[in-house]
Design a protein around this motif. Sequence first.
Motif, PDB file in Angstrom:
ATOM      1  N   GLN A 179     -77.202  12.981  -7.664  1.00  0.00           N
ATOM      2  CA  GLN A 179     -76.863  11.906  -8.540  1.00  0.00           C
ATOM      3  C   GLN A 179     -77.876  10.843  -8.285  1.00  0.00           C
ATOM      4  O   GLN A 179     -78.435  10.219  -9.275  1.00  0.00           O
ATOM      5  N   VAL A 180     -78.476  10.588  -7.050  1.00  0.00           N
ATOM      6  CA  VAL A 180     -79.543   9.699  -6.996  1.00  0.00           C
ATOM      7  C   VAL A 180     -80.698   9.994  -7.611  1.00  0.00           C
ATOM      8  O   VAL A 180     -81.277   9.144  -8.474  1.00  0.00           O
ATOM      9  N   ARG A 181     -81.235  11.158  -7.876  1.00  0.00           N
ATOM     10  CA  ARG A 181     -82.242  11.692  -8.265  1.00  0.00           C
ATOM     11  C   ARG A 181     -82.099  11.415  -9.689  1.00  0.00           C
ATOM     12  O   ARG A 181     -83.050  11.301 -10.640  1.00  0.00           O
ATOM     13  N   ASP A 182     -80.992  11.788 -10.484  1.00  0.00           N
ATOM     14  CA  ASP A 182     -80.633  11.584 -11.895  1.00  0.00           C
ATOM     15  C   ASP A 182     -80.717  10.173 -12.103  1.00  0.00           C
ATOM     16  O   ASP A 182     -81.369   9.865 -13.085  1.00  0.00           O
ATOM     17  N   ILE A 183     -80.357   9.270 -11.479  1.00  0.00           N
ATOM     18  CA  ILE A 183     -80.555   7.743 -11.781  1.00  0.00           C
ATOM     19  C   ILE A 183     -81.832   7.483 -11.628  1.00  0.00           C
ATOM     20  O   ILE A 183     -82.496   6.731 -12.638  1.00  0.00           O
ATOM     21  N   GLN A 184     -82.591   7.910 -10.656  1.00  0.00           N
ATOM     22  CA  GLN A 184     -84.077   7.426 -10.458  1.00  0.00           C
ATOM     23  C   GLN A 184     -85.049   8.115 -11.542  1.00  0.00           C
ATOM     24  O   GLN A 184     -86.030   7.472 -12.015  1.00  0.00           O
ATOM     25  N   ARG A 185     -84.589   9.259 -12.090  1.00  0.00           N
ATOM     26  CA  ARG A 185     -85.299   9.906 -13.168  1.00  0.00           C
ATOM     27  C   ARG A 185     -85.245   9.208 -14.512  1.00  0.00           C
ATOM     28  O   ARG A 185     -85.792   9.181 -15.413  1.00  0.00           O
TER      29      ARG A 185
ATOM     30  N   ALA B 291     -72.744   6.226 -14.372  1.00  0.00           N
ATOM     31  CA  ALA B 291     -73.387   6.888 -13.230  1.00  0.00           C
ATOM     32  C   ALA B 291     -73.338   6.135 -11.747  1.00  0.00           C
ATOM     33  O   ALA B 291     -73.245   6.799 -10.744  1.00  0.00           O
ATOM     34  N   GLU B 292     -72.901   4.938 -11.862  1.00  0.00           N
ATOM     35  CA  GLU B 292     -72.617   4.249 -10.715  1.00  0.00           C
ATOM     36  C   GLU B 292     -71.253   4.479 -10.039  1.00  0.00           C
ATOM     37  O   GLU B 292     -71.157   4.906  -9.090  1.00  0.00           O
ATOM     38  N   GLN B 293     -70.339   4.693 -10.896  1.00  0.00           N
ATOM     39  CA  GLN B 293     -68.981   5.309 -10.718  1.00  0.00           C
ATOM     40  C   GLN B 293     -69.011   6.571  -9.938  1.00  0.00           C
ATOM     41  O   GLN B 293     -68.471   6.879  -9.185  1.00  0.00           O
ATOM     42  N   THR B 294     -70.021   7.609 -10.569  1.00  0.00           N
ATOM     43  CA  THR B 294     -69.841   8.754 -10.229  1.00  0.00           C
ATOM     44  C   THR B 294     -70.620   8.973  -8.836  1.00  0.00           C
ATOM     45  O   THR B 294     -70.080   9.563  -7.990  1.00  0.00           O
ATOM     46  N   LEU B 295     -71.599   8.003  -8.531  1.00  0.00           N
ATOM     47  CA  LEU B 295     -72.294   8.074  -7.320  1.00  0.00           C
ATOM     48  C   LEU B 295     -71.474   7.223  -6.278  1.00  0.00           C
ATOM     49  O   LEU B 295     -71.310   7.929  -5.016  1.00  0.00           O
ATOM     50  N   ASP B 296     -70.702   6.327  -6.732  1.00  0.00           N
ATOM     51  CA  ASP B 296     -69.639   5.690  -5.613  1.00  0.00           C
ATOM     52  C   ASP B 296     -68.482   6.756  -5.232  1.00  0.00           C
ATOM     53  O   ASP B 296     -68.258   6.797  -3.986  1.00  0.00           O
ATOM     54  N   ARG B 297     -68.251   7.598  -6.229  1.00  0.00           N
ATOM     55  CA  ARG B 297     -67.143   8.823  -5.964  1.00  0.00           C
ATOM     56  C   ARG B 297     -67.539   9.653  -5.091  1.00  0.00           C
ATOM     57  O   ARG B 297     -67.118  10.052  -4.119  1.00  0.00           O
ATOM     58  N   VAL B 298     -68.939  10.259  -5.048  1.00  0.00           N
ATOM     59  CA  VAL B 298     -69.365  11.185  -4.451  1.00  0.00           C
ATOM     60  C   VAL B 298     -69.692  10.571  -2.817  1.00  0.00           C
ATOM     61  O   VAL B 298     -69.552  11.202  -1.864  1.00  0.00           O
ATOM     62  N   MET B 299     -70.168   9.419  -2.944  1.00  0.00           N
ATOM     63  CA  MET B 299     -70.552   8.803  -1.590  1.00  0.00           C
ATOM     64  C   MET B 299     -69.262   8.320  -0.813  1.00  0.00           C
ATOM     65  O   MET B 299     -69.186   8.567   0.482  1.00  0.00           O
ATOM     66  N   GLU B 300     -68.200   7.969  -1.358  1.00  0.00           N
ATOM     67  CA  GLU B 300     -66.963   8.155  -0.718  1.00  0.00           C
ATOM     68  C   GLU B 300     -66.504   9.250  -0.246  1.00  0.00           C
ATOM     69  O   GLU B 300     -65.935   9.487   0.921  1.00  0.00           O
ATOM     70  N   GLN B 301     -66.573  10.540  -0.977  1.00  0.00           N
ATOM     71  CA  GLN B 301     -66.195  11.856  -0.643  1.00  0.00           C
ATOM     72  C   GLN B 301     -67.127  12.286   0.735  1.00  0.00           C
ATOM     73  O   GLN B 301     -66.497  12.616   1.589  1.00  0.00           O
ATOM     74  N   VAL B 302     -68.421  11.948   0.821  1.00  0.00           N
ATOM     75  CA  VAL B 302     -69.300  12.065   1.798  1.00  0.00           C
ATOM     76  C   VAL B 302     -68.818  11.450   2.895  1.00  0.00           C
ATOM     77  O   VAL B 302     -68.499  11.775   4.171  1.00  0.00           O
ATOM     78  N   ARG B 303     -68.345  10.028   2.836  1.00  0.00           N
ATOM     79  CA  ARG B 303     -68.137   9.116   4.040  1.00  0.00           C
ATOM     80  C   ARG B 303     -66.679   9.773   4.532  1.00  0.00           C
ATOM     81  O   ARG B 303     -66.847   9.905   5.882  1.00  0.00           O
ATOM     82  N   SER B 304     -66.130  10.166   3.755  1.00  0.00           N
ATOM     83  CA  SER B 304     -64.680  10.798   4.165  1.00  0.00           C
ATOM     84  C   SER B 304     -64.824  11.875   4.877  1.00  0.00           C
ATOM     85  O   SER B 304     -63.914  12.170   5.931  1.00  0.00           O
TER      86      SER B 304
END
Length: 66
Positions: free
Chosen positions: A26-32, A45-58
């Motif tokens: 997701q980060v790479r997609d945003i940077q590209r 894009a920001e919501q998707t990244l936030d969702r994934v980051m929350e899953q990683v944190r959890s």
Amino acid sequence: MSDADDSRPERKNLLLRMLINEMLEQVRDIQRHAGPWAAEERERAEQTLDRVMEQVRSEATKPSIE
């Protein structure tokens, strides 16, 4: 798999590794993304990244079951 492989955290938590890979993609997609973003596209894009980051944190803060 040997005992040495079993002690590596990334081998024990495949879900966490998958989530981290998704987050990095997701980060790479945003940077590209070139040029200005439509507000809705950037928000999505920001919501998707936030969702994934929350899953990683959890997943990363779950107690280990060994």
